[in-house]
Design a protein around this motif. Sequence first.
Motif, PDB file in Angstrom:
ATOM      1  N   ALA A  19       0.956  -1.198  -0.253  1.00  0.00           N
ATOM      2  CA  ALA A  19      -0.067  -0.339  -0.144  1.00  0.00           C
ATOM      3  C   ALA A  19       0.935   1.410  -0.158  1.00  0.00           C
ATOM      4  CB  ALA A  19      -0.519  -0.434   1.249  1.00  0.00           C
ATOM      5  N   GLU A  20       2.320   1.176   0.752  1.00  0.00           N
ATOM      6  CA  GLU A  20       2.922   2.414   0.861  1.00  0.00           C
ATOM      7  C   GLU A  20       3.467   2.315  -0.892  1.00  0.00           C
ATOM      8  OE1 GLU A  20       2.524   4.736   2.503  1.00  0.00           O
ATOM      9  OE2 GLU A  20       2.859   3.882   4.593  1.00  0.00           O
ATOM     10  N   HIS A  49       4.775   9.280   3.329  1.00  0.00           N
ATOM     11  CA  HIS A  49       3.985   7.539   2.668  1.00  0.00           C
ATOM     12  C   HIS A  49       6.130   6.944   2.101  1.00  0.00           C
ATOM     13  CE1 HIS A  49       0.163   7.360   2.652  1.00  0.00           C
ATOM     14  NE2 HIS A  49       0.662   8.608   2.364  1.00  0.00           N
ATOM     15  N   ARG A  50       6.971   8.232   1.740  1.00  0.00           N
ATOM     16  CA  ARG A  50       8.521   7.069   1.761  1.00  0.00           C
ATOM     17  C   ARG A  50       9.052   6.967   2.295  1.00  0.00           C
ATOM     18  NH1 ARG A  50      12.076  10.714  -1.851  1.00  0.00           N
ATOM     19  NH2 ARG A  50      13.509  10.032  -0.958  1.00  0.00           N
ATOM     20  N   ALA A  51       8.823   7.374   3.558  1.00  0.00           N
ATOM     21  CA  ALA A  51       9.730   6.756   4.898  1.00  0.00           C
ATOM     22  C   ALA A  51       8.492   6.253   5.587  1.00  0.00           C
ATOM     23  CB  ALA A  51       9.068   8.537   5.923  1.00  0.00           C
ATOM     24  N   GLY A  52       7.594   5.527   5.708  1.00  0.00           N
ATOM     25  CA  GLY A  52       6.911   4.535   6.039  1.00  0.00           C
ATOM     26  C   GLY A  52       6.729   3.992   4.993  1.00  0.00           C
ATOM     27  N   ARG A  53       7.490   3.869   4.203  1.00  0.00           N
ATOM     28  CA  ARG A  53       8.031   2.113   2.824  1.00  0.00           C
ATOM     29  C   ARG A  53       9.323   1.999   3.225  1.00  0.00           C
ATOM     30  NH1 ARG A  53       9.257   4.290  -2.520  1.00  0.00           N
ATOM     31  NH2 ARG A  53      11.641   5.193  -1.061  1.00  0.00           N
ATOM     32  N   LEU A  56       8.811   0.023   6.799  1.00  0.00           N
ATOM     33  CA  LEU A  56       9.233  -1.264   6.838  1.00  0.00           C
ATOM     34  C   LEU A  56       9.261  -2.140   5.900  1.00  0.00           C
ATOM     35  CD1 LEU A  56       4.938   0.320   5.992  1.00  0.00           C
ATOM     36  CD2 LEU A  56       5.512  -1.163   7.178  1.00  0.00           C
ATOM     37  N   VAL A  57      10.101  -1.752   5.142  1.00  0.00           N
ATOM     38  CA  VAL A  57      10.957  -2.728   3.703  1.00  0.00           C
ATOM     39  C   VAL A  57      11.661  -3.044   5.363  1.00  0.00           C
ATOM     40  CG1 VAL A  57      13.674  -2.665   2.289  1.00  0.00           C
ATOM     41  CG2 VAL A  57      10.948  -1.358   1.741  1.00  0.00           C
ATOM     42  N   ARG A  58      12.473  -2.787   6.263  1.00  0.00           N
ATOM     43  CA  ARG A  58      13.071  -2.829   7.479  1.00  0.00           C
ATOM     44  C   ARG A  58      12.889  -3.612   7.550  1.00  0.00           C
ATOM     45  NH1 ARG A  58      14.443   2.036   7.281  1.00  0.00           N
ATOM     46  NH2 ARG A  58      13.724   3.462   8.548  1.00  0.00           N
ATOM     47  N   GLU A  59      11.608  -3.616   8.194  1.00  0.00           N
ATOM     48  CA  GLU A  59      10.710  -4.390   9.334  1.00  0.00           C
ATOM     49  C   GLU A  59      10.546  -5.689   8.665  1.00  0.00           C
ATOM     50  OE1 GLU A  59       6.925  -3.642  12.835  1.00  0.00           O
ATOM     51  OE2 GLU A  59       7.257  -2.080  11.112  1.00  0.00           O
ATOM     52  N   ALA A  70       7.969  -3.037  -5.308  1.00  0.00           N
ATOM     53  CA  ALA A  70       6.643  -1.961  -5.979  1.00  0.00           C
ATOM     54  C   ALA A  70       6.478  -2.227  -7.888  1.00  0.00           C
ATOM     55  CB  ALA A  70       7.429  -0.811  -5.827  1.00  0.00           C
ATOM     56  N   SER A  71       5.642  -2.082  -7.786  1.00  0.00           N
ATOM     57  CA  SER A  71       5.338  -2.460  -9.578  1.00  0.00           C
ATOM     58  C   SER A  71       6.280  -0.887  -9.863  1.00  0.00           C
ATOM     59  CB  SER A  71       3.452  -2.321  -9.372  1.00  0.00           C
ATOM     60  OG  SER A  71       2.936  -3.565  -9.150  1.00  0.00           O
TER      61      SER A  71
END
Length: 168
Positions: A19-20, A49-53, A56-59, A70-71
């Motif tokens: 979603a991000e 949203h970039r920061a959230g993304r 989340l990648v790290r998590e 990402a598509s």
Amino acid sequence: MSDETEAGILKALQAVLAAEHAAVYGYGVVGGRIGGQRLAEARSAYDAHRAGRDALVREVRDLGGAPVAASAAYALPFAVTDAATAVRLAAELEERVADVYSDLVRAASGERRGSAAAALREAAVRAVRWRGESVAFPGLAERAGSGAGSGTAVGGSASPSLPASATP
């Protein structure tokens, strides 16, 4: 934590990450059509949203998962041709991101749940700012009277539709 619980959390994290990714793409479209004072608001949301993304990648990696990529492009839910439709798209993006974060809130506990709830709240507040009105239960499409589902992941095709709960 049981393997089943961890798998559920990883699945929810991957959906939020998808979603991000979609929101970052969508705000690229919004930024191209919006102007004036709202451009700064779009840029701020894009950065959030970039920061959230990235977090989340790290998590996902910390849990031993391979982060969903990402598509290259996403099918928008409607044509974005001017500032008014760009604002509408931004509101839709935020509502769909909030939907997916609500799934993570349900799946997680402790600090992760608190972080997901904070992200849900931030998306809901941005949606209100864009749309000019709120819903009774942000992030819970079934309670808000919306037909949108939640938790759908982005597909791997060249131009997937944005997920029902992450589509810009």
